[in-house]
Scaffold this active site. Structure first.
Site, PDB file in Angstrom:
ATOM      1  N   CYS A  44      12.078  -3.101 -17.535  1.00 16.72           N
ATOM      2  CA  CYS A  44      11.620  -2.657 -16.431  1.00 16.72           C
ATOM      3  C   CYS A  44      10.260  -1.739 -16.260  1.00 16.72           C
ATOM      4  O   CYS A  44      10.481  -0.759 -17.131  1.00 16.72           O
ATOM      5  CB  CYS A  44      12.570  -2.132 -15.467  1.00 16.72           C
ATOM      6  SG  CYS A  44      11.936  -1.349 -14.000  1.00 16.72           S
ATOM      7  N   ASN A  76       8.736  -3.419  -0.067  1.00 12.60           N
ATOM      8  CA  ASN A  76       8.931  -5.013  -0.180  1.00 12.60           C
ATOM      9  C   ASN A  76      10.344  -5.469  -0.829  1.00 12.60           C
ATOM     10  O   ASN A  76      10.792  -4.597  -1.544  1.00 12.60           O
ATOM     11  CB  ASN A  76       7.930  -5.700  -0.913  1.00 12.60           C
ATOM     12  CG  ASN A  76       6.472  -5.298  -0.290  1.00 12.60           C
ATOM     13  OD1 ASN A  76       6.491  -5.668   1.192  1.00 12.60           O
ATOM     14  ND2 ASN A  76       5.359  -5.020  -1.169  1.00 12.60           N
ATOM     15  N   HIS A  82      10.991   0.422  -4.669  1.00 13.29           N
ATOM     16  CA  HIS A  82       9.869   1.457  -4.632  1.00 13.29           C
ATOM     17  C   HIS A  82       9.262   1.424  -3.035  1.00 13.29           C
ATOM     18  O   HIS A  82       9.442   0.470  -2.329  1.00 13.29           O
ATOM     19  CB  HIS A  82       8.694   0.942  -5.644  1.00 13.29           C
ATOM     20  CG  HIS A  82       8.230  -0.306  -5.372  1.00 13.29           C
ATOM     21  ND1 HIS A  82       8.984  -1.138  -6.178  1.00 13.29           N
ATOM     22  CD2 HIS A  82       7.122  -0.882  -4.801  1.00 13.29           C
ATOM     23  CE1 HIS A  82       8.325  -2.282  -5.787  1.00 13.29           C
ATOM     24  NE2 HIS A  82       7.367  -2.391  -5.048  1.00 13.29           N
TER      25      HIS A  82
HETATM   26  P1  DGP Z   1       5.477  -4.783  -4.840  1.00 12.64           P
HETATM   27  O1  DGP Z   1       4.551  -5.927  -4.626  1.00 12.64           O
HETATM   28  O2  DGP Z   1       6.262  -4.125  -3.688  1.00 12.64           O
HETATM   29  O3  DGP Z   1       6.562  -5.241  -6.071  1.00 12.64           O
HETATM   30  O4  DGP Z   1       4.424  -3.759  -5.504  1.00 12.64           O
HETATM   31  C1  DGP Z   1       4.632  -3.230  -6.781  1.00 12.64           C
HETATM   32  C2  DGP Z   1       3.301  -2.320  -6.980  1.00 12.64           C
HETATM   33  O5  DGP Z   1       3.313  -1.804  -8.219  1.00 12.64           O
HETATM   34  C3  DGP Z   1       2.009  -3.061  -6.912  1.00 12.64           C
HETATM   35  O6  DGP Z   1       1.103  -2.282  -5.820  1.00 12.64           O
HETATM   36  C4  DGP Z   1       1.000  -2.569  -8.248  1.00 12.64           C
HETATM   37  C5  DGP Z   1       2.094  -1.698  -8.929  1.00 12.64           C
HETATM   38  N1  DGP Z   1       2.159  -1.478 -10.276  1.00 12.64           N
HETATM   39  C6  DGP Z   1       2.660  -2.519 -10.913  1.00 12.64           C
HETATM   40  N2  DGP Z   1       2.608  -2.266 -12.301  1.00 12.64           N
HETATM   41  C7  DGP Z   1       2.144  -0.906 -12.298  1.00 12.64           C
HETATM   42  C8  DGP Z   1       1.786   0.003 -13.317  1.00 12.64           C
HETATM   43  O7  DGP Z   1       2.066  -0.289 -14.471  1.00 12.64           O
HETATM   44  N3  DGP Z   1       1.595   0.981 -13.114  1.00 12.64           N
HETATM   45  C9  DGP Z   1       1.386   1.555 -11.631  1.00 12.64           C
HETATM   46  N4  DGP Z   1       0.920   2.851 -11.360  1.00 12.64           N
HETATM   47  N5  DGP Z   1       1.398   0.853 -10.786  1.00 12.64           N
HETATM   48  C10 DGP Z   1       1.907  -0.533 -11.107  1.00 12.64           C
END
Ligand code: DGP
Length: 115
Positions: A4, A87, A100
């Protein structure tokens, strides 16, 4: 959860721009911001999504909202307003399977998308 990405961020195995942390909750800036303020607020406990929540998590989820309140003030978006999005699952567009809360603000946000 070994694979994860958010658990790795919690363990500091992957760097992130942290704006808030306590023993139960972490908040960090989204890697692909869609607004001037785009912060992800997550429980440190690995919960896959809203569907996986149990009664035991009720206090934790309430606390997440008081943390969102605190961060909104910290980021100066409390007066003009902001949006919180969660989401859930495939149809909800959830990509990362660790619960989240997207905190979005810093500009007038567009019409809510539900196409
Ligand atoms: P969702 O589509 O609701 O699952 O949004 C996941 C969000 O997580 C997306 O807006 C991008 C963010 N995200 C994914 N990987 C990383 C990461 O490694 N670091 C950060 N800061 N954000 C991430």
């Amino acid at each position: 959860m070994d694979n994860c990405i958010f658990c790795k961020i919690i363990k500091k195995e992957i760097p992130s721009n942290i704006v808030y942390e306590d023993n139960q909750i972490l908040a960090f800036r989204d890697i692909n911001p869609v607004a001037p303020v785009h912060i992800l607020v997550i429980p440190k406990k690995h919960i896959e999504s809203v569907i996986e929540l149990s009664k035991d998590d009720e206090i934790l989820i309430g606390k997440i909202y008081t943390v969102i309140n605190k961060i909104a003030k910290q980021e100066n978006i409390n007066e003009k307003g902001f949006r919180v999005i969660v989401n859930c699952g495939e149809d909800g567009g959830q990509e990362v399977k660790h619960l989240h809360f997207h905190l979005l603000g810093g500009k007038k946000l567009g019409v809510k998308i539900c196409e």
